[in-house]
Enzyme design. Sequence first.
Site, mmCIF file in Angstrom:
data_model
loop_
_atom_site.group_PDB
_atom_site.id
_atom_site.type_symbol
_atom_site.label_atom_id
_atom_site.label_comp_id
_atom_site.label_asym_id
_atom_site.label_seq_id
_atom_site.Cartn_x
_atom_site.Cartn_y
_atom_site.Cartn_z
ATOM 1 N N TRP A 143 100.229 -5.239 39.025
ATOM 2 C CA TRP A 143 100.720 -5.180 40.405
ATOM 3 C C TRP A 143 100.832 -3.718 40.844
ATOM 4 O O TRP A 143 101.308 -2.872 40.076
ATOM 5 C CB TRP A 143 102.082 -5.884 40.492
ATOM 6 N N ASP A 182 107.961 -9.834 33.830
ATOM 7 C CA ASP A 182 108.099 -9.907 35.290
ATOM 8 C C ASP A 182 107.763 -11.339 35.717
ATOM 9 O O ASP A 182 106.636 -11.798 35.537
ATOM 10 C CB ASP A 182 107.135 -8.894 35.935
ATOM 11 N N LYS A 210 109.236 -15.661 46.450
ATOM 12 C CA LYS A 210 108.095 -16.573 46.612
ATOM 13 C C LYS A 210 108.518 -18.029 46.472
ATOM 14 O O LYS A 210 108.166 -18.855 47.296
ATOM 15 C CB LYS A 210 106.999 -16.261 45.592
HETATM 16 C C1 LMR Z 1 102.115 -8.738 46.558
HETATM 17 O O1 LMR Z 1 101.683 -8.362 45.472
HETATM 18 O O2 LMR Z 1 101.379 -8.929 47.532
HETATM 19 C C2 LMR Z 1 103.576 -9.034 46.701
HETATM 20 O O3 LMR Z 1 104.202 -8.897 45.477
HETATM 21 C C3 LMR Z 1 104.227 -8.275 47.782
HETATM 22 C C4 LMR Z 1 104.368 -6.819 47.510
HETATM 23 O O4 LMR Z 1 105.456 -6.305 47.748
HETATM 24 O O5 LMR Z 1 103.408 -6.165 47.088
#
Ligand code: LMR
Length: 398
Positions: A130, A212, A247
């Site tokens: 992420w 996570d 979510k």
């Molecule tokens: C995403 O990956 O799109 C979500 O987790 C929102 C974010 O804050 O990035």
Amino acid sequence: MFENIQSRGVDQILAMMQTFKADARETKVDLIVGVYKDAKGDVPVMRAVKEAERRLIEAEDTKTYVGISGDPVFRGQVPALLLGAGSPVIAQERVASLQTVGGSGALRVGCDLLNAVMPAQKIWVSTPTWANHVPIATDAGLTVDTYPYFRPSDRGLDFEAMMAHLEAHSKAGEILLLHACCHNPTGVDMSLEQWQIVTDFVVERGLIPYVDCAYQGLGNGMEEDAAGLRIMAEKVPEMVLASSFSKNFGIYRERTGALSVIAKTPEDLTKTLKAAETLIRSNYSMPPSHGARIVATVFDDADLTADWRSELDEMRVRIAEVRQELRAKLEARQVTQDLAFLTDQNGMFSYTGFNPEQVTKLREDHGIYTAGDGRINVAGLTPENLDAVADGFAAVLR
Ligand code: LMR
């Protein structure tokens, strides 16, 4: 002073959201950020959330502070949700949760905590991961390193490469960041057998697992999505978990998350929570109330819980169906490459493997916005935009 300031810039998810906003085309399609959209393209407020809010507004008789560690009812509910009500770790009183400002806040407090115990310790993150993981860990003072995860050739998991890398390079005391389910950005998850192998490795090597869990309930179900982390939680002496209700409750803007810690003993746990509280105090002092009260109200009432679960199941099923439909539409458009990844990957995201040129072409020629790395939010597909998206994807894939 400020004339010398440097910004690392926003990550590729937020950057693309800004570009999308500025695009005047009415037909533009937003497959960028991870929010659940229904078949009408709306980001709905869940029924049980609406009802909980109605009750909360009526019953709320104070706006006083909630305290550093957050709402006690909410805090009490989180461990069972993550680890299962029958978890031996709960029975041994080795786990506790703190309410945080969203899943990101949980990740940050967790990294601050780990950095307080082991300054500048290495944290291993998957390639890719992420977009916010690396900035969060780095700003907390930890040292980020990466392990292989995604295999572009079949858009699946390269588990052998992952384990070989960790086997060769990780050292006792280092932190291993894992995604509980619905891996972000790839949608590629470990099997339970693979969780077992990683668990054995973590124990043998003496790594600290940091899990996570942001999408529980949106992959294969609330219990199924936590099955891997539960295997690990029962075997490892210590573990840190960051979880989010953004979510699975659809309460993104309420910033509702939890940091959960598993310690070797109840005494260690008490000490760790105290330390975490001081880190929270000097950061944002105390979390907000509303989102955690929503979650607590829903879980405190069997009817509301049942309604929330059934709506969450509807969301999960819609995501899985849209994956099938997109695959079928692309196959009907004579895209010859193997599209099994679309239905094999889990949760909201699919990692298409689009290269930067394809991402640009989709955006400029077709008004289709993916995240900068080609990740799509499958839940952004609706009956109204599916054909246009399939046309665009087919044009860049063929
Ligand atoms: C995403 O990956 O799109 C979500 O987790 C929102 C974010 O804050 O990035």
